[in-house]
Design a protein around this motif. Sequence first.
Motif, PDB file in Angstrom:
ATOM      1  N   ARG A 171      -0.484  -9.438  -6.398  1.00 45.51           N
ATOM      2  CA  ARG A 171       0.297  -8.967  -5.250  1.00 45.51           C
ATOM      3  C   ARG A 171      -0.187  -7.573  -4.856  1.00 45.51           C
ATOM      4  NH1 ARG A 171       6.174  -8.540  -5.087  1.00 45.51           N
ATOM      5  NH2 ARG A 171       5.995  -9.273  -2.922  1.00 45.51           N
ATOM      6  N   ILE A 172      -0.413  -7.373  -3.561  1.00 38.60           N
ATOM      7  CA  ILE A 172      -0.901  -6.103  -3.032  1.00 38.60           C
ATOM      8  C   ILE A 172       0.017  -5.651  -1.905  1.00 38.60           C
ATOM      9  CG2 ILE A 172      -2.817  -4.917  -1.893  1.00 38.60           C
ATOM     10  CD1 ILE A 172      -4.701  -7.024  -3.105  1.00 38.60           C
ATOM     11  N   LEU A 173       0.411  -4.379  -1.949  1.00 39.26           N
ATOM     12  CA  LEU A 173       1.169  -3.768  -0.857  1.00 39.26           C
ATOM     13  C   LEU A 173       0.296  -2.695  -0.230  1.00 39.26           C
ATOM     14  CD1 LEU A 173       3.788  -3.150   0.770  1.00 39.26           C
ATOM     15  CD2 LEU A 173       4.407  -1.552  -1.078  1.00 39.26           C
ATOM     16  N   GLU A 174       0.109  -2.789   1.088  1.00 40.82           N
ATOM     17  CA  GLU A 174      -0.627  -1.756   1.798  1.00 40.82           C
ATOM     18  C   GLU A 174       0.323  -1.033   2.744  1.00 40.82           C
ATOM     19  OE1 GLU A 174      -4.459  -1.002   4.753  1.00 40.82           O
ATOM     20  OE2 GLU A 174      -3.931  -3.050   4.166  1.00 40.82           O
ATOM     21  N   ILE A 175       0.328   0.300   2.688  1.00 41.91           N
ATOM     22  CA  ILE A 175       1.136   1.096   3.602  1.00 41.91           C
ATOM     23  C   ILE A 175       0.226   1.670   4.683  1.00 41.91           C
ATOM     24  CG2 ILE A 175       2.916   1.639   1.885  1.00 41.91           C
ATOM     25  CD1 ILE A 175       1.558   4.421   1.588  1.00 41.91           C
ATOM     26  N   GLY A 176       0.752   1.782   5.894  1.00 46.72           N
ATOM     27  CA  GLY A 176      -0.053   2.333   6.987  1.00 46.72           C
ATOM     28  C   GLY A 176      -1.331   1.551   7.202  1.00 46.72           C
ATOM     29  N   CYS A 177      -1.229   0.236   7.324  1.00 44.77           N
ATOM     30  CA  CYS A 177      -2.427  -0.612   7.381  1.00 44.77           C
ATOM     31  C   CYS A 177      -3.207  -0.445   8.679  1.00 44.77           C
ATOM     32  CB  CYS A 177      -2.046  -2.074   7.192  1.00 44.77           C
ATOM     33  SG  CYS A 177      -1.120  -2.797   8.580  1.00 44.77           S
ATOM     34  N   GLY A 178      -2.571   0.113   9.720  1.00 48.14           N
ATOM     35  CA  GLY A 178      -3.270   0.257  10.989  1.00 48.14           C
ATOM     36  C   GLY A 178      -3.732  -1.079  11.520  1.00 48.14           C
ATOM     37  N   THR A 179      -4.975  -1.153  11.966  1.00 45.14           N
ATOM     38  CA  THR A 179      -5.508  -2.410  12.498  1.00 45.14           C
ATOM     39  C   THR A 179      -6.158  -3.271  11.429  1.00 45.14           C
ATOM     40  OG1 THR A 179      -7.631  -1.396  13.065  1.00 45.14           O
ATOM     41  CG2 THR A 179      -5.893  -1.328  14.750  1.00 45.14           C
TER      42      THR A 179
ATOM     43  N   PHE B  26       4.215   1.523  10.294  1.00 39.95           N
ATOM     44  CA  PHE B  26       5.361   2.030  11.037  1.00 39.95           C
ATOM     45  C   PHE B  26       5.290   1.612  12.507  1.00 39.95           C
ATOM     46  CE2 PHE B  26       7.789   6.108  12.339  1.00 39.95           C
ATOM     47  CZ  PHE B  26       9.010   5.472  12.154  1.00 39.95           C
ATOM     48  N   ALA B  27       4.052   1.463  13.027  1.00 36.74           N
ATOM     49  CA  ALA B  27       3.829   1.179  14.445  1.00 36.74           C
ATOM     50  C   ALA B  27       3.641  -0.319  14.664  1.00 36.74           C
ATOM     51  CB  ALA B  27       2.604   1.948  14.942  1.00 36.74           C
ATOM     52  N   PRO B  28       4.533  -0.975  15.404  1.00 39.58           N
ATOM     53  CA  PRO B  28       4.443  -2.432  15.577  1.00 39.58           C
ATOM     54  C   PRO B  28       3.168  -2.893  16.270  1.00 39.58           C
ATOM     55  CG  PRO B  28       6.135  -1.473  17.016  1.00 39.58           C
ATOM     56  CD  PRO B  28       5.720  -0.411  16.061  1.00 39.58           C
TER      57      PRO B  28
ATOM     58  N   ALA C 167       6.775   4.074   5.442  1.00 37.76           N
ATOM     59  CA  ALA C 167       6.331   4.285   4.054  1.00 37.76           C
ATOM     60  C   ALA C 167       7.251   5.217   3.284  1.00 37.76           C
ATOM     61  CB  ALA C 167       4.910   4.830   4.032  1.00 37.76           C
ATOM     62  N   THR C 168       8.005   6.062   3.999  1.00 36.60           N
ATOM     63  CA  THR C 168       8.925   6.967   3.301  1.00 36.60           C
ATOM     64  C   THR C 168      10.179   6.252   2.819  1.00 36.60           C
ATOM     65  OG1 THR C 168      10.082   7.620   5.330  1.00 36.60           O
ATOM     66  CG2 THR C 168       8.120   8.884   4.721  1.00 36.60           C
ATOM     67  N   ALA C 169      10.423   5.028   3.302  1.00 39.91           N
ATOM     68  CA  ALA C 169      11.611   4.274   2.892  1.00 39.91           C
ATOM     69  C   ALA C 169      11.230   2.809   2.727  1.00 39.91           C
ATOM     70  CB  ALA C 169      12.724   4.429   3.920  1.00 39.91           C
ATOM     71  N   PRO C 170      10.430   2.483   1.713  1.00 37.01           N
ATOM     72  CA  PRO C 170       9.956   1.103   1.554  1.00 37.01           C
ATOM     73  C   PRO C 170      11.115   0.129   1.333  1.00 37.01           C
ATOM     74  CG  PRO C 170       9.439   2.444  -0.395  1.00 37.01           C
ATOM     75  CD  PRO C 170       9.921   3.377   0.661  1.00 37.01           C
TER      76      PRO C 170
ATOM     77  N   PRO D 117      12.114  13.239  20.847  1.00 36.14           N
ATOM     78  CA  PRO D 117      11.829  12.347  19.718  1.00 36.14           C
ATOM     79  C   PRO D 117      11.391  13.142  18.500  1.00 36.14           C
ATOM     80  CG  PRO D 117      10.049  12.280  21.330  1.00 36.14           C
ATOM     81  CD  PRO D 117      11.154  13.066  21.943  1.00 36.14           C
ATOM     82  N   THR D 118      11.670  12.607  17.316  1.00 32.13           N
ATOM     83  CA  THR D 118      11.246  13.252  16.077  1.00 32.13           C
ATOM     84  C   THR D 118       9.724  13.176  15.968  1.00 32.13           C
ATOM     85  OG1 THR D 118      11.359  11.201  14.805  1.00 32.13           O
ATOM     86  CG2 THR D 118      13.379  12.536  14.957  1.00 32.13           C
ATOM     87  N   ARG D 119       9.184  13.987  15.077  1.00 32.59           N
ATOM     88  CA  ARG D 119       7.720  13.951  14.877  1.00 32.59           C
ATOM     89  C   ARG D 119       7.289  12.552  14.440  1.00 32.59           C
ATOM     90  NH1 ARG D 119       3.019  16.444  14.157  1.00 32.59           N
ATOM     91  NH2 ARG D 119       1.725  15.902  12.351  1.00 32.59           N
ATOM     92  N   ALA D 120       8.062  11.928  13.554  1.00 33.00           N
ATOM     93  CA  ALA D 120       7.717  10.578  13.095  1.00 33.00           C
ATOM     94  C   ALA D 120       7.675   9.610  14.279  1.00 33.00           C
ATOM     95  CB  ALA D 120       8.713  10.104  12.048  1.00 33.00           C
ATOM     96  N   ALA D 121       8.630   9.730  15.205  1.00 30.68           N
ATOM     97  CA  ALA D 121       8.655   8.855  16.371  1.00 30.68           C
ATOM     98  C   ALA D 121       7.461   9.121  17.281  1.00 30.68           C
ATOM     99  CB  ALA D 121       9.965   9.037  17.130  1.00 30.68           C
TER     100      ALA D 121
END
Length: 465
Positions: free
Chosen positions: A49-57, A78-80, A101-104, A4-8
């Motif tokens: 309007r607010i966009l959050e990337i990598g929101c985690g929990t 990125f993580a479901p 986040a690298t491809a919004p 798997p890639t590092r991102a995966a």
Amino acid sequence: MKNPTRAARICQSFDAAEKYDQAATVQRVAARELFQHIHTSMAGKKPLRILEIGCGTGLLTEHLRVCWPDAEIVATDFAPNMLARAKIRLGESVTYHQMDATAPDVRGPFDLICGNLIMQWLPDPAKVLRTLAELLAPGGVLAVSTLLDGTFAEWQQACQQEGQQPATPVYPELANAQNWRPPAFSGGWAEQDIVQAFADGLDFVRHLKATGASVPREGAVPLSAMQLRHIALRFQQAGCAITWRVGYACFRKPARKGVFVTGTDTGIGKTLVSACLVRRWQGAYWKPLQSGLADEEGDTPTVKKLAGDPPCFKPAGAFLASLSPDAAARAEGVQIDPAQLVLPQGEAAKPLVVEGAGGLMVPATPDLMMIDLAQRWGLPVVLVARSGLGTLNHTLLSLEALRARQIAVAGVVLSGPLNAENRETIAQKGKVRILAEVPFCADITPNVVSELAELFPQWDDIYPR
């Protein structure tokens, strides 16, 4: 999945971090600190309007929801499984969307785009921020935090004492992170060291796994169990404390396309440079505060005549005396209303050239200097400076003052005879682009301005689309 890639691998690690909330002490502190920076940067404005990337929990999301309950918040990760945990925390009051986040793949504009402790996981943070900047509304804020060089220094030292290479990621230095700011944006970074104590070295390793942060850097050789035990003992002997060095950045998009023209001195040639820029860019012009009308017709009619009748906006204040705007207003028994010093929004497709009065430290009102207005308007600055003797000190000090306020600098224009030595010194020591060198002209006419305008770069050469 084979190889798997590092991102995966990162995605899998965070998905498996079921005890994230119990372990995420530093992440919780960083989320609270980043929110405080965001709240300050919004300056009382309520984002719609607010966009959050990598929101985690949802640690940062929760702060956003409480402060701005009426805003539409799009929380992405990125993580479901992380999104699922955020939904448990916040319910249906937030829109959740799985996204890299690298491809919004969301639709702007947003008034605020933010992400807590995500940038260190991305392969090209500067590119990501440039891409996200395109989704911001004019005047919008882009706010992120990241781990910086110096994080896990105690663990890395324990590894080196055992003759081993630590597998922890290589985090950026603050000086490199400064280059992540999108073009034309104002703003910058603040640093914070967060120290966390652990029971022993292996407790730290377990903590990384619990928070999903145990993915080693690319190419790292895994440590054997014996090596890990020896390193953990070294770490324990040194006190069992870990430093997390966190950088917080808030960048603001200009409210419109344009520049603020200021100078290192009065009579330096700001109006001529402004006329050239308006002519070159087919732009618009605004002189917010005009004084000295007892001795001259004023800069607005001058630019209108020299630059080919461009759109010009009415000054917010115009006064007779050849003094600073604040002093000239007081001489007439009036006071400049700061509420009137708002960027014009007409002719929005054209770059707006805003010409200041005098230099950066000239009083505009009893409480505001010209540099305060530059910071308030958020336009990148064009600094006009003399080319000859004495320019180095004035120019470099002006650049230092602008950067101390985290104001973007489009470049410097040198006025007067060509001086290669001064040009090179200002460019190198000031870390700035020399936009043009404008020679002395005894007779300035529209034709002269048209010729001089060709010395300047086009707008898209300074700020490509």
